[in-house]
Design a protein around this motif. Structure first.
Motif, PDB file in Angstrom:
ATOM      1  N   ILE A  42       0.687  -0.887  -0.017  1.00 39.12           N
ATOM      2  CA  ILE A  42      -0.220  -0.283  -0.114  1.00 39.12           C
ATOM      3  C   ILE A  42       1.280   1.346   0.284  1.00 39.12           C
ATOM      4  O   ILE A  42       1.436   1.061   0.663  1.00 39.12           O
ATOM      5  CB  ILE A  42      -0.645   0.028   1.488  1.00 39.12           C
ATOM      6  CG1 ILE A  42      -1.922  -1.311   1.499  1.00 39.12           C
ATOM      7  CG2 ILE A  42      -1.750   0.949   1.625  1.00 39.12           C
ATOM      8  CD1 ILE A  42      -2.708  -1.630   2.615  1.00 39.12           C
ATOM      9  N   TYR A  48       4.471   4.444   7.810  1.00 39.26           N
ATOM     10  CA  TYR A  48       3.880   3.364   9.154  1.00 39.26           C
ATOM     11  C   TYR A  48       4.257   2.322   9.443  1.00 39.26           C
ATOM     12  O   TYR A  48       4.385   1.195  10.221  1.00 39.26           O
ATOM     13  CB  TYR A  48       2.537   3.330   8.949  1.00 39.26           C
ATOM     14  CG  TYR A  48       2.264   4.421   8.513  1.00 39.26           C
ATOM     15  CD1 TYR A  48       1.904   5.824   9.797  1.00 39.26           C
ATOM     16  CD2 TYR A  48       2.003   5.390   7.484  1.00 39.26           C
ATOM     17  CE1 TYR A  48       1.589   7.246   9.510  1.00 39.26           C
ATOM     18  CE2 TYR A  48       1.371   6.620   6.750  1.00 39.26           C
ATOM     19  CZ  TYR A  48       1.882   7.923   8.123  1.00 39.26           C
ATOM     20  OH  TYR A  48       1.922   9.495   8.505  1.00 39.26           O
ATOM     21  N   THR A  52       3.680   2.177  13.726  1.00 39.84           N
ATOM     22  CA  THR A  52       2.934   1.886  13.857  1.00 39.84           C
ATOM     23  C   THR A  52       2.345   0.320  13.488  1.00 39.84           C
ATOM     24  O   THR A  52       1.489  -0.315  14.126  1.00 39.84           O
ATOM     25  CB  THR A  52       1.686   2.976  13.556  1.00 39.84           C
ATOM     26  OG1 THR A  52       2.436   4.502  13.267  1.00 39.84           O
ATOM     27  CG2 THR A  52       0.094   2.319  13.845  1.00 39.84           C
ATOM     28  N   VAL A  53       2.569   0.056  12.045  1.00 40.68           N
ATOM     29  CA  VAL A  53       1.970  -1.281  11.100  1.00 40.68           C
ATOM     30  C   VAL A  53       3.429  -2.548  11.768  1.00 40.68           C
ATOM     31  O   VAL A  53       3.187  -3.210  12.278  1.00 40.68           O
ATOM     32  CB  VAL A  53       1.680  -1.406  10.241  1.00 40.68           C
ATOM     33  CG1 VAL A  53       1.838  -2.309   9.573  1.00 40.68           C
ATOM     34  CG2 VAL A  53       0.656   0.088   9.839  1.00 40.68           C
ATOM     35  N   LYS A  58       2.468  -6.532   6.888  1.00 42.54           N
ATOM     36  CA  LYS A  58       1.117  -5.825   6.927  1.00 42.54           C
ATOM     37  C   LYS A  58       0.911  -4.547   6.761  1.00 42.54           C
ATOM     38  O   LYS A  58      -0.327  -4.099   6.989  1.00 42.54           O
ATOM     39  CB  LYS A  58       1.350  -5.594   8.846  1.00 42.54           C
ATOM     40  CG  LYS A  58       1.151  -6.971   9.995  1.00 42.54           C
ATOM     41  CD  LYS A  58       1.955  -6.288  11.113  1.00 42.54           C
ATOM     42  CE  LYS A  58       1.666  -7.417  11.926  1.00 42.54           C
ATOM     43  NZ  LYS A  58       2.471  -7.338  13.297  1.00 42.54           N
ATOM     44  N   ASN A  59       1.264  -4.028   5.546  1.00 42.05           N
ATOM     45  CA  ASN A  59       1.581  -3.507   5.054  1.00 42.05           C
ATOM     46  C   ASN A  59       0.642  -3.861   2.950  1.00 42.05           C
ATOM     47  O   ASN A  59       1.410  -3.118   2.109  1.00 42.05           O
ATOM     48  CB  ASN A  59       2.056  -1.988   4.653  1.00 42.05           C
ATOM     49  CG  ASN A  59       1.823  -0.943   4.167  1.00 42.05           C
ATOM     50  OD1 ASN A  59       0.713  -0.853   4.600  1.00 42.05           O
ATOM     51  ND2 ASN A  59       2.882  -0.311   2.454  1.00 42.05           N
ATOM     52  N   VAL A 326      -0.701  12.380   9.724  1.00 43.15           N
ATOM     53  CA  VAL A 326      -0.586  12.735  10.799  1.00 43.15           C
ATOM     54  C   VAL A 326       0.288  12.945  11.233  1.00 43.15           C
ATOM     55  O   VAL A 326       1.004  12.239  10.966  1.00 43.15           O
ATOM     56  CB  VAL A 326      -1.642  11.609  10.800  1.00 43.15           C
ATOM     57  CG1 VAL A 326      -1.585  12.112  13.258  1.00 43.15           C
ATOM     58  CG2 VAL A 326      -3.262  11.355  10.724  1.00 43.15           C
TER      59      VAL A 326
ATOM     60  N   HIS B 360      -5.954   2.556   5.899  1.00 42.06           N
ATOM     61  CA  HIS B 360      -5.412   1.229   5.103  1.00 42.06           C
ATOM     62  C   HIS B 360      -3.950   1.369   5.548  1.00 42.06           C
ATOM     63  O   HIS B 360      -3.473   2.191   5.769  1.00 42.06           O
ATOM     64  CB  HIS B 360      -5.372   1.559   3.741  1.00 42.06           C
ATOM     65  CG  HIS B 360      -5.285   3.140   3.206  1.00 42.06           C
ATOM     66  ND1 HIS B 360      -5.936   3.961   3.539  1.00 42.06           N
ATOM     67  CD2 HIS B 360      -4.230   3.708   2.636  1.00 42.06           C
ATOM     68  CE1 HIS B 360      -4.686   5.267   2.831  1.00 42.06           C
ATOM     69  NE2 HIS B 360      -4.560   4.533   2.171  1.00 42.06           N
ATOM     70  N   PRO B 361      -3.038   0.168   5.480  1.00 44.18           N
ATOM     71  CA  PRO B 361      -3.868  -1.014   5.899  1.00 44.18           C
ATOM     72  C   PRO B 361      -4.795  -1.087   7.010  1.00 44.18           C
ATOM     73  O   PRO B 361      -4.553  -0.248   7.977  1.00 44.18           O
ATOM     74  CB  PRO B 361      -2.624  -1.807   5.825  1.00 44.18           C
ATOM     75  CG  PRO B 361      -1.003  -1.257   6.863  1.00 44.18           C
ATOM     76  CD  PRO B 361      -2.117   0.134   5.769  1.00 44.18           C
ATOM     77  N   MET B 364      -4.429  -0.585  11.005  1.00 42.95           N
ATOM     78  CA  MET B 364      -3.314   1.022  11.049  1.00 42.95           C
ATOM     79  C   MET B 364      -4.729   1.035  13.100  1.00 42.95           C
ATOM     80  O   MET B 364      -6.066   0.221  12.696  1.00 42.95           O
ATOM     81  CB  MET B 364      -3.769   2.350  10.156  1.00 42.95           C
ATOM     82  CG  MET B 364      -2.931   2.115   9.262  1.00 42.95           C
ATOM     83  SD  MET B 364      -1.499   2.622   9.901  1.00 42.95           S
ATOM     84  CE  MET B 364      -1.688   4.817  10.090  1.00 42.95           C
ATOM     85  N   PRO B 423      -3.977   7.044   5.639  1.00 44.00           N
ATOM     86  CA  PRO B 423      -3.437   5.336   6.227  1.00 44.00           C
ATOM     87  C   PRO B 423      -4.338   5.689   7.798  1.00 44.00           C
ATOM     88  O   PRO B 423      -5.331   5.089   7.976  1.00 44.00           O
ATOM     89  CB  PRO B 423      -2.311   5.225   6.472  1.00 44.00           C
ATOM     90  CG  PRO B 423      -0.992   5.735   4.919  1.00 44.00           C
ATOM     91  CD  PRO B 423      -2.873   6.644   4.946  1.00 44.00           C
ATOM     92  N   ALA B 424      -3.994   7.420   8.538  1.00 41.33           N
ATOM     93  CA  ALA B 424      -4.204   6.856   8.890  1.00 41.33           C
ATOM     94  C   ALA B 424      -5.546   7.454   9.499  1.00 41.33           C
ATOM     95  O   ALA B 424      -5.596   7.868  10.710  1.00 41.33           O
ATOM     96  CB  ALA B 424      -3.623   7.998  10.651  1.00 41.33           C
TER      97      ALA B 424
END
Lengths: 447, 447
Positions: A42, A48, A52-53, A58-59, A326, B360-361, B364, B423-424
């Motif tokens: 993605i 991320y 975070t991920v 996981k993406n 963000v 996404h993913p 998140m 994503p977020a």
């Protein structure tokens, strides 16, 4: 030899969306996606992975979306196209005949003229899993990370790499502020303040001259002469269209070094469409070629190209450019022209601004301030752009502004916008930021 | 005798916004607000007094907004108006001369023909603090609460009163589902499911015939004959325009028993404007009088009336009606016509629907599914309405849909909408619900 009604080269946001759109518009046509990557990242999710991920695995854009839409998939590299015979040739020696072809070959990182880029522990941000995994491993043992470029990717990588790691992070940006392509200066100042509160170093108005060290990078040398300690360097200075295949087969290339397309996303070959980062994008307002490269523009392109395959159904109205991000729980979002860009384009500009909590009363949970800037043409009042920062609902509010821009609305019209509000979701109807920013802009025009 | 250029009767959402707008458009005019209430409740925040927010004191529209805009305030009741001499007379005997007058006298709860409404522990939802405080005290010691009406107020009160209390809560609704004014049946079914999971009883397709008991209500008797134990009853079946003063002074009253106004929010007296719940609202599509009473419509009215005071600057385009609420962390939002209402109005309708995660993913943080229904006219593809449920970003996404409706956009145009994603913050650009719902609707039109 295999024959498909539609062959799509590339399987990222544009390729997948073109395939889905083709399936929806032409249910009986056969569709094949040829892509180089085993797994598709993605694109906007890549930063991320580093916080975070947690991992590239996981993406992933799931291939299930292709199966569900009865789109065949071949993992291979398209290396040549016989435009007369309409045949795609792949690296593994396969040949596939097509009736209509869509190129979504994407972009590649810009490689700046910096000395020492080939040293170890210097990373470009590509969409390939092995490269991203190697970067993750390196960052995990890194003490001094330098990110070259303070655009969205640079800022997001800084924010994410700092999460859960004892690491020094420095952004080096040539412009006076970060995110200066999408936002006016005040937002760049606000981003920097947040980054510095997180103990991320931000160096602006300075360039990177060389990466020093033996095999591994050890120091980043700036144009100002300053030297920064570095055991990892990330290049995040933007991307350029990947037009290698298009050039090889002689398609027309536009002035931004992207594949030239018309309003229907057709290239100079009437059987070949192009969309996404590889295709030239025009600005919504000026109609001039734009350097915008966004997944959201890529999917918009793809929804046009996919619909036009066997009959011209849709036209590209030009790109507004809608961004959001963000940074440490603060949302920054922008659409259309900045104040600076609008003036540069020759508009006389008024800006309306309004700030209010995103809840009412303020005691409702999740309360955060949100500010809207609305950039309008003086005289006509036409909305040229907007910027939002603060609460995360800005991620959708920026799409309200985008709708106002594409609907050619004026500040006067937005001032009586038919808003919906709720204590747990938005500002109060009295304080609703978008409407008040429009009223402020309309007021300045009456002066 | 005091004289003001502008006198506003009423100080809730419409009154405050009319005052601010008057100040912005006519900086040199003197403005006075006359209102009955010592403190003004945020109207949409009232249900949240009973759970999330905790007390009426925490749900106040601050008077600072009046001071900041140099608007004078008198706490008093306007009891009569001499239209010839342009004088407002108050309950305390004051007289105020005006040049222009704005009536924002609001609404009062509809009192249904139910036996026993005057018993103790039966409450109407008004905007007066003493009434709301008394209800809070009663609810706090209540064991069996019955709410008559399953619209927004009824559902929100049920959800909030259940929070932190050991209390049986029952909603009684005449229609087949809750929220049926704003949403199609599927949403009402979804709301009921959520309410029942929270152990809130929902009785639909039944009416309330009588409230039984001696002094205090003890039982609610339904049309079906069923009886429900009750020590507190809340009436939440809607509101009607407060036109007492307008009738007294002989202003024209429209067919919905609201003050008749033209596109400029002018009443039948050329020096008196009316806006908010007391003023007649027309539907955006049909131009026919609408029973819509929303704070967001009231403020839109007020932004028109305030701008038009000394020169007609703005016209009312009619009300779309944009709603949102949250039931146990799930957002429900709607704009424009429901599928049912559109068909009733004579449209041939297609509905596009799309569901996707709002991140996404999906890994998140804050991931929640979100569904968009888009109601379009067959043939033209015009967007007639939209509904969103799931993630809280629906609170702003519904305003994107509102912008699409007011911009007269079609499903085809929304299918290539210039969205911004992150994503977020949002769905992926491939899965973005609004665009995919539009594509689904456009697809149905091609069949």
């Amino acid at each position: 030899m295999n024959k498909y009604d539609v062959v799509i080269i590339g399987g990222s946001a544009a390729g997948v969306t073109a395939g889905i759109t083709a399936r929806r518009h032409y249910p009986n046509k056969s569709v094949l996606v040829i892509r180089a990557e085993e797994k598709v990242m993605i694109p906007c999710g890549i930063p991320y992975i580093y916080g975070t991920v947690g991992s590239p695995d996981k993406n992933i854009v799931p291939d299930a979306v292709l199966e569900k839409n009865k789109i065949d998939l071949v993992i291979d590299v398209a290396v040549d196209i016989d435009r007369d015979k309409r045949i795609v040739k792949t690296a593994s020696g396969k040949e596939v005949e097509y009736d209509k072809l869509i190129l979504t070959t994407g972009s590649k990182p810009i490689r700046p003229p910096i000395e020492g880029l080939d040293k170890k522990n210097v990373f470009e941000i590509t969409k390939e899993v092995p490269n991203l995994s190697a970067l993750l491993e390196t960052v995990n043992s890194s003490k001094d990370l330098v990110i070259i470029g303070g655009g969205f990717i640079g800022v997001e990588f800084a924010d994410e790499c700092k999460k859960g790691r004892n690491i020094n992070v420095t952004i080096v940006e040539m412009q006076p502020t970060c995110l200066s392509g999408a936002f006016d200066e005040y937002a760049g100042v606000a981003v920097e303040k947040i980054l510095k509160e997180r103990d991320i170093n931000v160096i602006t108005k300075d360039s990177v001259k060389a990466l020093l060290g033996d095999e591994k990078v050890q120091t980043v040398k700036l144009g100002s002469g300053k030297e920064i300690k570095a055991d990892t360097v990330i290049l995040a200075i933007g991307a350029k269209a990947n037009i290698d295949l298009a050039q090889k087969i002689g398609l027309e290339i536009g002035s931004t070094n992207s594949i030239q397309v018309d309003k229907h996303m057709l290239t100079s070959d009437k059987n070949i469409f192009a969309c996404g980062d590889c295709a030239e994008t025009l600005y919504f307002f000026s109609g001039k070629p734009a350097p915008l490269k966004l997944a959201s523009i890529a999917t918009m392109h793809a929804r046009i190209a996919g619909a036009n395959l066997f009959g011209l159904r849709r036209e590209n109205q030009g790109s507004i450019g809608v961004y959001s991000t963000v940074v440490n729980e603060t949302c920054f979002a922008a659409a259309g022209l900045t104040h600076a860009a609008a003036e540069k384009a020759g508009y006389e500009v008024v800006v309306g601004e309004a700030t209010a909590p995103n809840r009412h009363p303020g005691g409702m949970p999740g309360m955060q301030e949100m500010t809207v800037h609305l950039i309008c043409e003086k005289g006509t009042g036409k909305i040229l752009g907007g910027q939002v920062y603060g609460a995360k609902s800005g991620g959708e509010l920026i799409n309200v502004i985008s709708a106002c821009i594409s609907g050619n609305m004026t500040a006067e019209q937005v001032a009586v916008f038919q808003l919906g509000t709720h204590p747990a979701l938005t500002a109060s109807p009295i304080a609703y930021q978008l409407v008040n920013a429009a009223e402020m802009a309309a007021g300045k025009m009456r002066q």
